[in-house]
Design a protein around this motif. Structure first.
Motif, short mmCIF file in Angstrom:
data_model
loop_
_atom_site.label_atom_id
_atom_site.label_comp_id
_atom_site.label_asym_id
_atom_site.label_seq_id
_atom_site.Cartn_x
_atom_site.Cartn_y
_atom_site.Cartn_z
N LEU A 196 0.88 -1.06 0.01
CA LEU A 196 0.03 0.05 0.04
C LEU A 196 0.82 1.32 0.00
N THR A 197 0.58 2.24 -0.68
CA THR A 197 1.10 3.60 -0.88
C THR A 197 0.21 4.47 -0.49
N ALA A 198 0.54 5.65 -0.11
CA ALA A 198 -0.20 6.81 0.10
C ALA A 198 0.75 8.17 -0.02
N ASP A 199 0.34 9.12 -0.85
CA ASP A 199 1.00 10.25 -1.02
C ASP A 199 0.13 11.34 -0.44
N LEU A 200 0.49 12.05 0.77
CA LEU A 200 -0.10 13.03 1.60
C LEU A 200 0.11 14.55 1.20
N TYR A 201 -0.89 15.27 0.86
CA TYR A 201 -0.62 16.71 0.58
C TYR A 201 -1.38 17.46 1.42
N ARG A 202 -0.59 18.86 1.81
CA ARG A 202 -1.13 19.75 2.76
C ARG A 202 -1.48 19.06 3.87
N CYS A 203 -0.63 18.45 4.62
CA CYS A 203 -1.08 17.88 6.15
C CYS A 203 -1.36 19.18 6.93
N ARG A 204 -2.34 19.03 7.92
CA ARG A 204 -2.88 19.81 8.75
C ARG A 204 -2.17 19.42 10.10
N CYS A 205 -1.63 18.48 10.18
CA CYS A 205 -1.14 17.96 11.62
C CYS A 205 -0.03 19.18 12.16
N ASP A 206 0.32 19.01 13.45
CA ASP A 206 1.07 19.59 14.15
C ASP A 206 2.53 19.30 13.58
N GLU A 207 3.40 20.53 13.05
CA GLU A 207 4.72 20.45 12.57
C GLU A 207 5.75 19.28 13.07
N ALA A 208 5.50 19.05 14.33
CA ALA A 208 6.41 17.98 15.03
C ALA A 208 6.19 16.70 14.41
N TRP A 209 5.08 16.38 13.87
CA TRP A 209 5.11 15.00 13.16
C TRP A 209 5.82 15.07 11.99
N LEU A 210 6.05 16.24 11.59
CA LEU A 210 6.68 16.11 10.20
C LEU A 210 8.28 16.33 10.42
N THR A 211 8.76 16.75 11.42
CA THR A 211 10.09 17.12 11.92
C THR A 211 10.74 16.32 12.90
N ASP A 212 10.16 15.68 13.90
CA ASP A 212 10.83 15.02 15.22
C ASP A 212 10.53 13.39 14.96
N PRO A 213 11.90 13.08 14.61
CA PRO A 213 12.04 11.63 14.47
C PRO A 213 11.86 10.90 15.60
N GLN A 214 12.05 11.28 16.73
CA GLN A 214 11.55 10.36 18.02
C GLN A 214 10.03 10.15 18.05
N LYS A 215 9.37 11.46 17.92
CA LYS A 215 8.11 11.41 18.28
C LYS A 215 7.35 10.69 17.15
N LEU A 216 7.78 10.79 16.20
CA LEU A 216 6.92 10.18 14.71
C LEU A 216 7.25 8.61 14.94
N GLY A 217 8.52 8.31 15.31
CA GLY A 217 9.41 6.86 15.24
C GLY A 217 8.41 6.40 16.47
N ALA A 218 8.19 6.77 17.70
CA ALA A 218 7.47 6.15 18.81
C ALA A 218 6.11 5.92 18.36
N TRP A 219 5.46 6.70 17.97
CA TRP A 219 3.97 6.66 17.34
C TRP A 219 4.07 5.82 16.18
N CYS A 220 4.64 5.46 15.28
CA CYS A 220 4.87 4.38 14.03
C CYS A 220 4.93 3.12 14.90
N VAL A 221 5.85 2.94 15.82
CA VAL A 221 5.82 1.37 16.29
C VAL A 221 4.73 1.33 17.07
N ALA A 222 3.96 2.31 17.99
CA ALA A 222 2.77 2.22 18.66
C ALA A 222 1.72 1.65 17.75
N ALA A 223 1.67 2.36 16.54
CA ALA A 223 0.46 1.94 15.55
C ALA A 223 0.67 0.85 15.05
N VAL A 224 1.69 0.19 14.69
CA VAL A 224 2.05 -1.18 14.02
C VAL A 224 1.62 -2.16 15.36
N GLN A 225 1.90 -2.15 16.39
CA GLN A 225 1.53 -2.90 17.55
C GLN A 225 0.03 -2.79 17.75
#
Length: 126
Positions: A6-35
């Motif tokens: 599955l692929t998705a290209d996401l445009y004009r994301c309205r999330c908080d900027e930290a989700w786009l720039t903070d590797p630890q925050k995004l990474g921890a969330w990704c692992v939790a989402a996987v689980q």
């Protein structure tokens, strides 16, 4: 090697900027989402890119799964994200889990619009 990619290209994301720039925050969330969808993380790599003249650098977040992988790339200056979820269905059908994970990823970034694709991988068993 039957699986689902599955692929998705996401445009004009309205999330908080930290989700786009903070590797630890995004990474921890990704692992939790996987689980949360019942897939098994076996390793991970989260990398921040340096800022440019256009602004803060983006992030690549990769979670290796027992079932295959999930990978995200962010472009904060464009408010854009690409998402890639691949599961093999060797030990069972992980299709619903992959779709659930992609749903969670898209919702995390709150894009104005997306382009999503689905590719069945491998051959049907005889």
């Amino acid at each position: 090697m039957k699986g689902l990619h599955l692929t998705a290209d996401l445009y004009r994301c309205r999330c908080d900027e930290a989700w786009l720039t903070d590797p630890q925050k995004l990474g921890a969330w990704c692992v939790a989402a996987v689980q949360a969808v019942g897939l098994q993380a076996v390793n991970q790599l989260f990398h921040a890119f340096p800022a440019t003249a256009k602004g803060k650098g983006g992030v690549t977040a990769t979670v290796l799964l027992a079932e295959s992988h999930v990978c995200l790339h962010t472009w904060p200056e464009e408010k854009a994200v690409t998402c890639d979820v691949y599961v093999c269905n060797f030990s069972g059908d992980h299709t619903a889990k992959a779709r659930g994970l992609m749903f969670a990823l898209v919702n995390r970034f709150q894009p104005e619009w997306t382009e999503q694709r689905s590719l069945d991988r491998g051959e049907e068993e005889a």
